[in-house]
Design a protein around this motif. Structure first.
Motif, PDB file in Angstrom:
ATOM      1  N   ILE A  31      46.422  55.288  22.497  1.00  0.00           N
ATOM      2  CA  ILE A  31      47.839  54.955  22.381  1.00  0.00           C
ATOM      3  C   ILE A  31      48.362  55.149  20.957  1.00  0.00           C
ATOM      4  CG2 ILE A  31      47.889  53.383  24.345  1.00  0.00           C
ATOM      5  CD1 ILE A  31      47.683  51.051  22.308  1.00  0.00           C
ATOM      6  N   TYR A  32      47.450  55.282  20.000  1.00  0.00           N
ATOM      7  CA  TYR A  32      47.869  55.496  18.611  1.00  0.00           C
ATOM      8  C   TYR A  32      46.750  56.167  17.840  1.00  0.00           C
ATOM      9  CZ  TYR A  32      49.183  54.873  13.804  1.00  0.00           C
ATOM     10  OH  TYR A  32      49.488  55.133  12.494  1.00  0.00           O
ATOM     11  N   LYS A  33      47.138  57.058  16.958  1.00  0.00           N
ATOM     12  CA  LYS A  33      46.209  57.641  15.991  1.00  0.00           C
ATOM     13  C   LYS A  33      47.020  57.984  14.759  1.00  0.00           C
ATOM     14  CE  LYS A  33      48.000  61.531  17.726  1.00  0.00           C
ATOM     15  NZ  LYS A  33      49.246  61.438  18.426  1.00  0.00           N
ATOM     16  N   ASN A  34      46.402  57.806  13.592  1.00  0.00           N
ATOM     17  CA  ASN A  34      47.132  58.173  12.376  1.00  0.00           C
ATOM     18  C   ASN A  34      46.707  59.574  11.931  1.00  0.00           C
ATOM     19  OD1 ASN A  34      44.654  57.709  11.126  1.00  0.00           O
ATOM     20  ND2 ASN A  34      45.411  56.171   9.710  1.00  0.00           N
ATOM     21  N   ALA A  35      47.431  60.103  10.970  1.00  0.00           N
ATOM     22  CA  ALA A  35      47.170  61.466  10.498  1.00  0.00           C
ATOM     23  C   ALA A  35      45.772  61.595   9.896  1.00  0.00           C
ATOM     24  CB  ALA A  35      48.231  61.884   9.481  1.00  0.00           C
ATOM     25  N   PHE A  36      45.291  60.544   9.229  1.00  0.00           N
ATOM     26  CA  PHE A  36      43.964  60.609   8.612  1.00  0.00           C
ATOM     27  C   PHE A  36      42.884  60.748   9.682  1.00  0.00           C
ATOM     28  CE2 PHE A  36      40.354  59.448   6.012  1.00  0.00           C
ATOM     29  CZ  PHE A  36      40.674  59.982   4.784  1.00  0.00           C
ATOM     30  N   ALA A  37      43.056  60.061  10.809  1.00  0.00           N
ATOM     31  CA  ALA A  37      42.086  60.183  11.911  1.00  0.00           C
ATOM     32  C   ALA A  37      42.021  61.630  12.384  1.00  0.00           C
ATOM     33  CB  ALA A  37      42.465  59.258  13.065  1.00  0.00           C
ATOM     34  N   GLU A  38      43.185  62.232  12.545  1.00  0.00           N
ATOM     35  CA  GLU A  38      43.201  63.620  12.992  1.00  0.00           C
ATOM     36  C   GLU A  38      42.600  64.558  11.949  1.00  0.00           C
ATOM     37  OE1 GLU A  38      47.272  64.258  14.311  1.00  0.00           O
ATOM     38  OE2 GLU A  38      46.612  63.827  16.362  1.00  0.00           O
ATOM     39  N   SER A  39      42.812  64.260  10.672  1.00  0.00           N
ATOM     40  CA  SER A  39      42.222  65.122   9.644  1.00  0.00           C
ATOM     41  C   SER A  39      40.698  64.975   9.620  1.00  0.00           C
ATOM     42  CB  SER A  39      42.827  64.847   8.265  1.00  0.00           C
ATOM     43  OG  SER A  39      42.389  63.624   7.740  1.00  0.00           O
ATOM     44  N   LEU A  40      40.192  63.776   9.864  1.00  0.00           N
ATOM     45  CA  LEU A  40      38.740  63.579   9.928  1.00  0.00           C
ATOM     46  C   LEU A  40      38.129  64.317  11.115  1.00  0.00           C
ATOM     47  CD1 LEU A  40      38.387  59.758   9.170  1.00  0.00           C
ATOM     48  CD2 LEU A  40      37.609  61.632   7.726  1.00  0.00           C
ATOM     49  N   PRO A  44      44.106  67.750  16.483  1.00  0.00           N
ATOM     50  CA  PRO A  44      44.972  66.690  17.002  1.00  0.00           C
ATOM     51  C   PRO A  44      44.288  65.868  18.097  1.00  0.00           C
ATOM     52  CG  PRO A  44      46.122  68.796  16.991  1.00  0.00           C
ATOM     53  CD  PRO A  44      44.682  69.072  16.672  1.00  0.00           C
ATOM     54  N   VAL A  45      44.671  64.619  18.193  1.00  0.00           N
ATOM     55  CA  VAL A  45      44.196  63.732  19.252  1.00  0.00           C
ATOM     56  C   VAL A  45      45.362  63.558  20.220  1.00  0.00           C
ATOM     57  CG1 VAL A  45      43.331  61.439  19.822  1.00  0.00           C
ATOM     58  CG2 VAL A  45      42.674  62.504  17.657  1.00  0.00           C
ATOM     59  N   ASP A  46      45.175  63.981  21.452  1.00  0.00           N
ATOM     60  CA  ASP A  46      46.238  63.875  22.436  1.00  0.00           C
ATOM     61  C   ASP A  46      46.467  62.420  22.831  1.00  0.00           C
ATOM     62  OD1 ASP A  46      46.371  66.663  22.517  1.00  0.00           O
ATOM     63  OD2 ASP A  46      44.884  66.774  24.119  1.00  0.00           O
ATOM     64  N   GLN A  47      47.744  62.030  22.886  1.00  0.00           N
ATOM     65  CA  GLN A  47      48.098  60.701  23.371  1.00  0.00           C
ATOM     66  C   GLN A  47      47.604  60.596  24.811  1.00  0.00           C
ATOM     67  OE1 GLN A  47      49.726  58.904  21.101  1.00  0.00           O
ATOM     68  NE2 GLN A  47      50.732  57.237  22.137  1.00  0.00           N
ATOM     69  N   GLY A  48      46.935  59.528  25.138  1.00  0.00           N
ATOM     70  CA  GLY A  48      46.474  59.315  26.505  1.00  0.00           C
ATOM     71  C   GLY A  48      45.090  59.842  26.809  1.00  0.00           C
ATOM     72  N   ILE A  49      44.435  60.516  25.850  1.00  0.00           N
ATOM     73  CA  ILE A  49      43.063  60.980  26.100  1.00  0.00           C
ATOM     74  C   ILE A  49      42.171  59.753  26.304  1.00  0.00           C
ATOM     75  CG2 ILE A  49      42.449  61.131  23.657  1.00  0.00           C
ATOM     76  CD1 ILE A  49      40.661  63.536  24.375  1.00  0.00           C
ATOM     77  N   ALA A  50      41.290  59.834  27.268  1.00  0.00           N
ATOM     78  CA  ALA A  50      40.398  58.715  27.565  1.00  0.00           C
ATOM     79  C   ALA A  50      39.359  58.564  26.463  1.00  0.00           C
ATOM     80  CB  ALA A  50      39.710  58.936  28.904  1.00  0.00           C
ATOM     81  N   ALA A  51      39.084  57.313  26.110  1.00  0.00           N
ATOM     82  CA  ALA A  51      38.103  57.032  25.051  1.00  0.00           C
ATOM     83  C   ALA A  51      36.744  57.642  25.374  1.00  0.00           C
ATOM     84  CB  ALA A  51      37.979  55.524  24.842  1.00  0.00           C
ATOM     85  N   GLY A  52      36.375  57.643  26.641  1.00  0.00           N
ATOM     86  CA  GLY A  52      35.094  58.216  27.038  1.00  0.00           C
ATOM     87  C   GLY A  52      35.003  59.712  26.833  1.00  0.00           C
ATOM     88  N   ASP A  53      36.154  60.373  26.709  1.00  0.00           N
ATOM     89  CA  ASP A  53      36.175  61.824  26.489  1.00  0.00           C
ATOM     90  C   ASP A  53      36.134  62.202  25.007  1.00  0.00           C
ATOM     91  OD1 ASP A  53      36.348  62.193  29.226  1.00  0.00           O
ATOM     92  OD2 ASP A  53      38.542  62.344  29.214  1.00  0.00           O
ATOM     93  N   LEU A  54      36.318  61.228  24.125  1.00  0.00           N
ATOM     94  CA  LEU A  54      36.388  61.532  22.689  1.00  0.00           C
ATOM     95  C   LEU A  54      35.102  62.134  22.133  1.00  0.00           C
ATOM     96  CD1 LEU A  54      38.423  58.438  21.459  1.00  0.00           C
ATOM     97  CD2 LEU A  54      39.224  60.804  21.577  1.00  0.00           C
ATOM     98  N   PRO A  55      33.915  61.547  22.400  1.00  0.00           N
ATOM     99  CA  PRO A  55      32.696  62.143  21.818  1.00  0.00           C
ATOM    100  C   PRO A  55      32.485  63.606  22.228  1.00  0.00           C
ATOM    101  CG  PRO A  55      32.231  59.941  22.631  1.00  0.00           C
ATOM    102  CD  PRO A  55      33.616  60.307  23.111  1.00  0.00           C
ATOM    103  N   LYS A  56      32.727  63.901  23.488  1.00  0.00           N
ATOM    104  CA  LYS A  56      32.551  65.274  23.967  1.00  0.00           C
ATOM    105  C   LYS A  56      33.609  66.203  23.366  1.00  0.00           C
ATOM    106  CE  LYS A  56      32.259  67.924  28.243  1.00  0.00           C
ATOM    107  NZ  LYS A  56      32.351  67.852  29.695  1.00  0.00           N
ATOM    108  N   ARG A  57      34.840  65.742  23.330  1.00  0.00           N
ATOM    109  CA  ARG A  57      35.953  66.567  22.834  1.00  0.00           C
ATOM    110  C   ARG A  57      35.794  66.902  21.352  1.00  0.00           C
ATOM    111  NH1 ARG A  57      41.889  66.112  22.818  1.00  0.00           N
ATOM    112  NH2 ARG A  57      42.510  67.869  21.532  1.00  0.00           N
ATOM    113  N   PHE A  58      35.295  65.938  20.578  1.00  0.00           N
ATOM    114  CA  PHE A  58      35.230  66.146  19.133  1.00  0.00           C
ATOM    115  C   PHE A  58      33.820  66.411  18.624  1.00  0.00           C
ATOM    116  CE2 PHE A  58      39.171  63.854  19.867  1.00  0.00           C
ATOM    117  CZ  PHE A  58      40.046  64.740  19.278  1.00  0.00           C
TER     118      PHE A  58
END
Length: 83
Positions: A31-40, A44-58
């Protein structure tokens, strides 16, 4: 939806914090991400992406290995499970 002054001030503050911040709702959707998170993360982090998909996506891996990081071991998943 119109933001209140406090909400705008909080968003401005979080966007300036020199660390990555990512927030999810109780369903585990981003529901929220700041610019620093995306730079790390390097993208970009899509709004609404499931937390369980984050490790695979990134491309998160267990430290020192090429083993994909198990989504159920992520800090977000553990917090959602009450740990």
């Amino acid at each position: 939806m119109e933001q209140t002054l406090r909400e705008r001030q909080l968003a401005e503050f979080l966007d300036r914090v020199p660390m990555g911040i990512l927030a999810v709702d109780t369903a585990g959707k981003t529901i929220y991400k700041n610019a620093f998170a995306e730079s790390l993360l390097g993208q970009p982090v899509d709004q609404g992406i499931a937390a369980g998909d984050l490790p695979k996506r990134f491309g998160s891996f267990v430290a020192g290995t090429e083993t994909p990081y198990p989504p159920e071991r992520s800090a977000i998943a553990r917090a959602l499970n009450g740990e």
